[in-house]
Design a protein around this motif. Sequence first.
Motif, PDB file in Angstrom:
ATOM      1  N   HIS A  15      38.265 -20.248  19.480  1.00 46.04           N
ATOM      2  CA  HIS A  15      36.838 -19.937  19.478  1.00 46.04           C
ATOM      3  C   HIS A  15      36.780 -18.450  19.130  1.00 46.04           C
ATOM      4  O   HIS A  15      37.010 -17.602  19.998  1.00 46.04           O
ATOM      5  CB  HIS A  15      36.227 -20.135  20.874  1.00 46.04           C
ATOM      6  N   LYS A  54      31.422 -25.374  16.274  1.00 46.21           N
ATOM      7  CA  LYS A  54      30.340 -26.309  16.650  1.00 46.21           C
ATOM      8  C   LYS A  54      29.013 -25.903  16.004  1.00 46.21           C
ATOM      9  O   LYS A  54      28.016 -25.658  16.678  1.00 46.21           O
ATOM     10  CB  LYS A  54      30.192 -26.405  18.166  1.00 46.21           C
ATOM     11  N   GLN A 106      33.964 -30.567  32.888  1.00 46.14           N
ATOM     12  CA  GLN A 106      34.999 -31.091  31.985  1.00 46.14           C
ATOM     13  C   GLN A 106      35.659 -32.305  32.637  1.00 46.14           C
ATOM     14  O   GLN A 106      35.864 -32.312  33.849  1.00 46.14           O
ATOM     15  CB  GLN A 106      36.055 -29.997  31.704  1.00 46.14           C
ATOM     16  N   ASP A 151      36.614 -23.722  16.356  1.00 45.45           N
ATOM     17  CA  ASP A 151      35.747 -24.674  17.064  1.00 45.45           C
ATOM     18  C   ASP A 151      34.328 -24.098  17.151  1.00 45.45           C
ATOM     19  O   ASP A 151      33.795 -23.863  18.228  1.00 45.45           O
ATOM     20  CB  ASP A 151      36.331 -24.939  18.456  1.00 45.45           C
ATOM     21  N   TYR A 178      39.022 -34.977  32.297  1.00 52.44           N
ATOM     22  CA  TYR A 178      40.330 -35.121  31.654  1.00 52.44           C
ATOM     23  C   TYR A 178      40.881 -36.540  31.729  1.00 52.44           C
ATOM     24  O   TYR A 178      40.630 -37.257  32.694  1.00 52.44           O
ATOM     25  CB  TYR A 178      41.348 -34.206  32.345  1.00 52.44           C
ATOM     26  N   MET A 236      31.528 -36.179  23.335  1.00 50.67           N
ATOM     27  CA  MET A 236      32.086 -35.032  24.062  1.00 50.67           C
ATOM     28  C   MET A 236      32.737 -35.477  25.366  1.00 50.67           C
ATOM     29  O   MET A 236      32.422 -36.533  25.913  1.00 50.67           O
ATOM     30  CB  MET A 236      31.006 -33.986  24.297  1.00 50.67           C
ATOM     31  N   SER A 237      33.634 -34.622  25.838  1.00 54.79           N
ATOM     32  CA  SER A 237      34.397 -34.969  27.045  1.00 54.79           C
ATOM     33  C   SER A 237      33.642 -34.603  28.318  1.00 54.79           C
ATOM     34  O   SER A 237      34.016 -35.034  29.406  1.00 54.79           O
ATOM     35  CB  SER A 237      35.736 -34.227  27.025  1.00 54.79           C
ATOM     36  N   PRO A 263      39.688 -33.986  22.862  1.00 51.95           N
ATOM     37  CA  PRO A 263      39.868 -32.950  23.890  1.00 51.95           C
ATOM     38  C   PRO A 263      39.640 -33.563  25.276  1.00 51.95           C
ATOM     39  O   PRO A 263      39.222 -34.718  25.378  1.00 51.95           O
ATOM     40  CB  PRO A 263      38.762 -31.946  23.565  1.00 51.95           C
ATOM     41  N   LYS A 288      43.592 -24.482  17.802  1.00 54.47           N
ATOM     42  CA  LYS A 288      42.126 -24.401  17.856  1.00 54.47           C
ATOM     43  C   LYS A 288      41.734 -23.126  18.584  1.00 54.47           C
ATOM     44  O   LYS A 288      42.268 -22.832  19.649  1.00 54.47           O
ATOM     45  CB  LYS A 288      41.574 -25.623  18.601  1.00 54.47           C
ATOM     46  N   CYS A 346      44.768 -25.596  22.194  1.00 61.50           N
ATOM     47  CA  CYS A 346      43.470 -24.959  22.205  1.00 61.50           C
ATOM     48  C   CYS A 346      43.651 -23.650  22.969  1.00 61.50           C
ATOM     49  O   CYS A 346      43.829 -23.648  24.182  1.00 61.50           O
ATOM     50  CB  CYS A 346      42.521 -25.945  22.874  1.00 61.50           C
ATOM     51  N   ASP A 365      42.090 -20.915  24.290  1.00 62.17           N
ATOM     52  CA  ASP A 365      40.842 -20.266  24.724  1.00 62.17           C
ATOM     53  C   ASP A 365      41.156 -18.975  25.472  1.00 62.17           C
ATOM     54  O   ASP A 365      40.845 -18.827  26.656  1.00 62.17           O
ATOM     55  CB  ASP A 365      40.012 -21.226  25.594  1.00 62.17           C
ATOM     56  N   GLY A 383      44.095 -27.540  26.188  1.00 60.76           N
ATOM     57  CA  GLY A 383      43.845 -26.121  26.430  1.00 60.76           C
ATOM     58  C   GLY A 383      44.493 -25.615  27.697  1.00 60.76           C
ATOM     59  O   GLY A 383      45.696 -25.334  27.732  1.00 60.76           O
ATOM     60  N   ARG A 384      43.701 -25.532  28.761  1.00 58.43           N
ATOM     61  CA  ARG A 384      44.176 -24.889  29.983  1.00 58.43           C
ATOM     62  C   ARG A 384      45.391 -25.548  30.618  1.00 58.43           C
ATOM     63  O   ARG A 384      46.141 -24.888  31.334  1.00 58.43           O
ATOM     64  CB  ARG A 384      43.019 -24.786  30.985  1.00 58.43           C
TER      65      ARG A 384
HETATM   66  P1  BMP Z   1      40.553 -27.465  28.184  1.00 57.48           P
HETATM   67  O1  BMP Z   1      41.699 -28.388  27.753  1.00 57.48           O
HETATM   68  O2  BMP Z   1      41.032 -26.157  28.681  1.00 57.48           O
HETATM   69  O3  BMP Z   1      39.573 -28.130  29.086  1.00 57.48           O
HETATM   70  O4  BMP Z   1      39.772 -27.066  26.831  1.00 57.48           O
HETATM   71  C1  BMP Z   1      39.167 -28.010  26.019  1.00 57.48           C
HETATM   72  C2  BMP Z   1      38.724 -27.389  24.725  1.00 57.48           C
HETATM   73  O5  BMP Z   1      38.162 -28.378  23.897  1.00 57.48           O
HETATM   74  C3  BMP Z   1      37.659 -26.298  24.866  1.00 57.48           C
HETATM   75  O6  BMP Z   1      37.929 -25.295  23.908  1.00 57.48           O
HETATM   76  C4  BMP Z   1      36.359 -26.978  24.512  1.00 57.48           C
HETATM   77  O7  BMP Z   1      35.469 -26.102  23.852  1.00 57.48           O
HETATM   78  C5  BMP Z   1      36.807 -28.074  23.576  1.00 57.48           C
HETATM   79  N1  BMP Z   1      36.028 -29.326  23.670  1.00 57.48           N
HETATM   80  C6  BMP Z   1      35.982 -30.073  24.830  1.00 57.48           C
HETATM   81  O8  BMP Z   1      36.569 -29.720  25.853  1.00 57.48           O
HETATM   82  N2  BMP Z   1      35.256 -31.243  24.834  1.00 57.48           N
HETATM   83  C7  BMP Z   1      34.576 -31.694  23.759  1.00 57.48           C
HETATM   84  O9  BMP Z   1      33.983 -32.758  23.818  1.00 57.48           O
HETATM   85  C8  BMP Z   1      34.624 -30.936  22.582  1.00 57.48           C
HETATM   86  C9  BMP Z   1      35.368 -29.756  22.544  1.00 57.48           C
HETATM   87  O10 BMP Z   1      35.417 -29.063  21.431  1.00 57.48           O
END
Ligand code: BMP
Length: 263
Positions: free
Chosen positions: A63, A94, A213, A92, A215, A153-154, A200, A61, A37, A39, A233-234
């Motif tokens: 944006h 959405k 967020q 992405d 993880y 969603m996460s 994600p 992925k 991802c 970003d 992503g990050r």
């Molecule tokens: P990161 O791994 O840096 O936290 O990024 C997660 C990516 O996944 C972001 O681009 C976010 O928009 C997307 N995302 C998410 O984190 N959780 C969701 O439930 C849905 C997503 O699309």
Amino acid sequence: ELPALKNGIIEMKSSSIPIRQRFQTIREEKKTNLCLCADLTSLDEIIELSKQVGPNICMLKIHCDILNDFSMEKIQQLKNISRTFNFLLLEDRKFADIGNTVQLQYTKGLFQIATWADLVTVHVLPGEGIVQALEQSVQSIDEPRGCLLIAQMSSKGALTNNEDYVKGVIKCTEKYSDYVIGFISQSRLTTDNKFIHCTPGIHLNNTGDQLGQQYVTPRQAIDGRGADILIVGRAITDSINRIKTCEEYQQEGYNVYEQLRNI
Ligand code: BMP
């Protein structure tokens, strides 16, 4: 060459394998279930990065609305790279509006997403008409197009994580199973393996960020939550050596997948 837009409908002359099948082939041939991802706010930088990590990923992925330097020429370059290295391109976006609006957002404006994105993400909040509308607007594209429905969603406190909501998303996925190839999810939602679960919120070292967020590790996502594709992503883009870190997530993700497959 990008396809021409005719009366809002895209005409494209190229054929390829359906997206589901492409993913299965990519996973086996390239030994990867990793979606990077990216970003980043520079498309030039994403193009450079995608050349470096192209062999390690099954999907990229982006944006497009965070890019400072978006142009159709550059996105075409990225698309060519995705063909060269054989990975899927996911915007992405959405989508979350009424049918007429999402058709315009998908095919028109600065981004003309439908002309280059193999896949897009969609909220089913407005009802199944959103999926119908999106599918309709790519009917005449001579190249496979698909979408992933956002089921869970996460992020902390997500209102999507409600049983009835998720049930509605699953129903919609089954009804439009040509165009909907799977989910953005945090758990396995169906036993039908044709639906690809993309998860994600993946990090090997952190449990979250400062903005909600959350993880889990690649192992937790695949083994515990039934992910087919890890969206990272990050953990990669903020690392000191993006290529090396990308390889680490690729290896970890594929090893866990293989272990489970061989049980
Ligand atoms: P990161 O791994 O840096 O936290 O990024 C997660 C990516 O996944 C972001 O681009 C976010 O928009 C997307 N995302 C998410 O984190 N959780 C969701 O439930 C849905 C997503 O699309």
